[in-house]
Design a protein around this motif. Structure first.
Motif, mmCIF file in Angstrom:
data_model
loop_
_atom_site.group_PDB
_atom_site.id
_atom_site.type_symbol
_atom_site.label_atom_id
_atom_site.label_comp_id
_atom_site.label_asym_id
_atom_site.label_seq_id
_atom_site.Cartn_x
_atom_site.Cartn_y
_atom_site.Cartn_z
ATOM 1 N N VAL A 6 0.842 -1.200 0.000
ATOM 2 C CA VAL A 6 0.000 0.000 0.000
ATOM 3 C C VAL A 6 0.878 1.252 0.000
ATOM 4 C CG1 VAL A 6 -1.665 1.340 1.337
ATOM 5 C CG2 VAL A 6 -1.974 -1.123 1.075
ATOM 6 N N MET A 7 1.968 1.228 0.766
ATOM 7 C CA MET A 7 2.867 2.374 0.784
ATOM 8 C C MET A 7 3.524 2.568 -0.574
ATOM 9 S SD MET A 7 3.925 4.852 2.705
ATOM 10 C CE MET A 7 4.266 6.058 1.437
ATOM 11 N N LEU A 8 3.871 1.482 -1.237
ATOM 12 C CA LEU A 8 4.457 1.581 -2.574
ATOM 13 C C LEU A 8 3.467 2.216 -3.537
ATOM 14 C CD1 LEU A 8 6.705 0.960 -4.602
ATOM 15 C CD2 LEU A 8 5.717 -1.326 -4.886
ATOM 16 N N TRP A 9 2.207 1.766 -3.485
ATOM 17 C CA TRP A 9 1.175 2.358 -4.349
ATOM 18 C C TRP A 9 1.010 3.844 -4.061
ATOM 19 C CZ3 TRP A 9 -3.506 4.040 -1.976
ATOM 20 C CH2 TRP A 9 -4.407 4.622 -2.874
ATOM 21 N N SER B 289 -13.139 3.631 6.980
ATOM 22 C CA SER B 289 -11.895 4.359 7.249
ATOM 23 C C SER B 289 -11.204 3.864 8.514
ATOM 24 C CB SER B 289 -12.169 5.858 7.360
ATOM 25 O OG SER B 289 -12.889 6.180 8.539
ATOM 26 N N LEU B 290 -11.970 3.294 9.440
ATOM 27 C CA LEU B 290 -11.359 2.733 10.642
ATOM 28 C C LEU B 290 -10.424 1.581 10.298
ATOM 29 C CD1 LEU B 290 -14.493 2.713 12.964
ATOM 30 C CD2 LEU B 290 -12.470 4.153 13.228
ATOM 31 N N LEU B 291 -10.758 0.857 9.245
ATOM 32 C CA LEU B 291 -9.926 -0.255 8.801
ATOM 33 C C LEU B 291 -8.847 0.201 7.820
ATOM 34 C CD1 LEU B 291 -9.373 -3.311 8.746
ATOM 35 C CD2 LEU B 291 -11.036 -3.481 6.868
ATOM 36 N N THR B 292 -9.246 0.961 6.806
ATOM 37 C CA THR B 292 -8.276 1.358 5.782
ATOM 38 C C THR B 292 -7.172 2.234 6.344
ATOM 39 O OG1 THR B 292 -9.721 3.204 5.147
ATOM 40 C CG2 THR B 292 -9.943 1.153 3.907
ATOM 41 N N SER B 293 -7.482 3.018 7.378
ATOM 42 C CA SER B 293 -6.460 3.897 7.960
ATOM 43 C C SER B 293 -5.293 3.110 8.542
ATOM 44 C CB SER B 293 -7.079 4.778 9.043
ATOM 45 O OG SER B 293 -7.607 3.994 10.096
ATOM 46 N N MET B 294 -5.533 1.852 8.934
ATOM 47 C CA MET B 294 -4.467 1.035 9.517
ATOM 48 C C MET B 294 -3.427 0.606 8.496
ATOM 49 S SD MET B 294 -6.459 -1.590 12.047
ATOM 50 C CE MET B 294 -8.046 -1.172 12.746
ATOM 51 N N HIS C 22 7.736 6.048 8.321
ATOM 52 C CA HIS C 22 6.592 5.711 9.159
ATOM 53 C C HIS C 22 6.249 4.221 9.044
ATOM 54 C CE1 HIS C 22 2.112 6.644 10.259
ATOM 55 N NE2 HIS C 22 2.766 6.115 11.272
ATOM 56 N N VAL C 23 6.102 3.738 7.825
ATOM 57 C CA VAL C 23 5.701 2.343 7.645
ATOM 58 C C VAL C 23 6.824 1.388 8.036
ATOM 59 C CG1 VAL C 23 6.376 2.191 5.197
ATOM 60 C CG2 VAL C 23 4.558 0.721 6.076
ATOM 61 N N LEU C 24 8.069 1.718 7.710
ATOM 62 C CA LEU C 24 9.179 0.820 8.043
ATOM 63 C C LEU C 24 9.354 0.716 9.557
ATOM 64 C CD1 LEU C 24 11.806 1.802 5.309
ATOM 65 C CD2 LEU C 24 10.424 -0.286 5.426
ATOM 66 N N GLY C 25 9.161 1.822 10.270
ATOM 67 C CA GLY C 25 9.249 1.762 11.727
ATOM 68 C C GLY C 25 8.181 0.859 12.326
ATOM 69 N N ASN C 26 6.941 1.018 11.866
ATOM 70 C CA ASN C 26 5.860 0.169 12.370
ATOM 71 C C ASN C 26 6.079 -1.296 12.040
ATOM 72 O OD1 ASN C 26 4.251 2.095 13.656
ATOM 73 N ND2 ASN C 26 3.136 2.602 11.797
#
Length: 272
Positions: A28-31, A101-106, A114-118
């Motif tokens: 998702v981050m790549l997209w 949005s409660l799901l997609t936001s995750m 941000h994503v690599l840290g998580n």
């Protein structure tokens, strides 16, 4: 600064859900990174969680406006980058979109760091929690923890129109679960305090320090652009729910690997 490298807590089963969650978040981050900056903001606004939209569930005429901004280059090194407001995105009341949005936001993040840290934290601590719960229960635990974390953020600032994105709340749930389930496990840690060294820290101490840092940021009202109350809510949810869900031995067949072997194994007949 403390950077976890790995934990000395081996597993037997393959953590398929943990691997899958990491893969989905990275894809998702790549997209998102392939979109233009303005398109990225639009997607984050439409699919991130915006606390002010919860009020639309009871006020169907309420329209939430979220600004799209463009960063202007600094005039010289003495001036910080400034934001220019381009337009507002108007979000009409739509209960389905708000719930989604409660799901997609995750699965959306504000950038690669941000994503690599998580995902790094999920990689280190998720596999043991998944093995303890079984894959299916672990997946539900992760998602419910993320929802509870988001609820905690909403309760702290229900009027905010800033989109909240990231797996931090759900990952914090895993950290809380790990802290109460494997408190004596060693976390191999890279330490930056004047000198650089690697030491072993008990998981309860390491995660306790992390949680204390979140509380400090929250109560000192540090504006770090981070949803610290989601981290706090997720961690507490994980620490409270994990002992309840993991009472007794791990459920048989709770892991996808076991399910695959059970349904697709073949034993030759002896002819009788």
């Amino acid at each position: 600064m403390l950077l976890p490298l790995r934990d000395d807590n081996p597993t037997v089963r393959t953590p398929y859900v943990t691997y899958g969650l990491i893969a989905i978040n990275l894809l998702v981050m790549l997209w998102l990174s392939l979109l233009s900056p303005l398109d990225q903001q639009t997607e984050v606004i439409r699919h991130g969680f915006i606390p002010a939209r919860v009020a639309q569930l009871t006020h169907p005429n309420l329209v939430v406006k979220v600004p799209i901004e463009e960063e202007l280059p600094a005039r010289d090194f003495r001036f910080a980058h400034q934001q220019q407001r381009l337009r507002d995105v108007e979000l009409e009341p739509a209960s389905g979109q708000i719930a989604a949005s409660l799901l997609t936001s995750m699965f959306l993040h504000g950038g690669w760091l941000h994503v690599l840290g998580n995902m790094w934290f999920l990689w280190i601590f998720g596999n043991n929690v998944e093995e303890r719960l079984g894959s299916w229960l672990y997946l539900g635990f992760y998602l419910v923890g993320g929802l509870l974390a988001m609820a905690c953020h909403w309760a702290n600032n229900p009027q905010s129109v800033l989109p909240v994105v990231g797996a931090s709340g759900a990952v914090a749930t895993i950290l809380g679960a790990y802290a109460v389930t494997f408190p004596k496990a060693s976390v191999r840690t890279l330490v930056f305090f004047g000198i650089i060294t690697v030491i072993n820290i008990p998981a309860l101490v390491w995660l306790g320090l992390w949680f204390a840092g979140q509380l400090l940021d929250a109560f000192l009202n540090r504006d770090l652009g981070v949803a610290v109350w989601a981290h706090i809510g997720g961690f507490v949810a994980g620490a409270v729910l994990m002992p309840i869900l993991s009472f007794g031995p791990p459920p048989p067949g709770g892991n996808w690997e076991d399910e695959i072997k059970k349904h697709f194994s073949w034993t030759p007949s002896d002819g009788r």
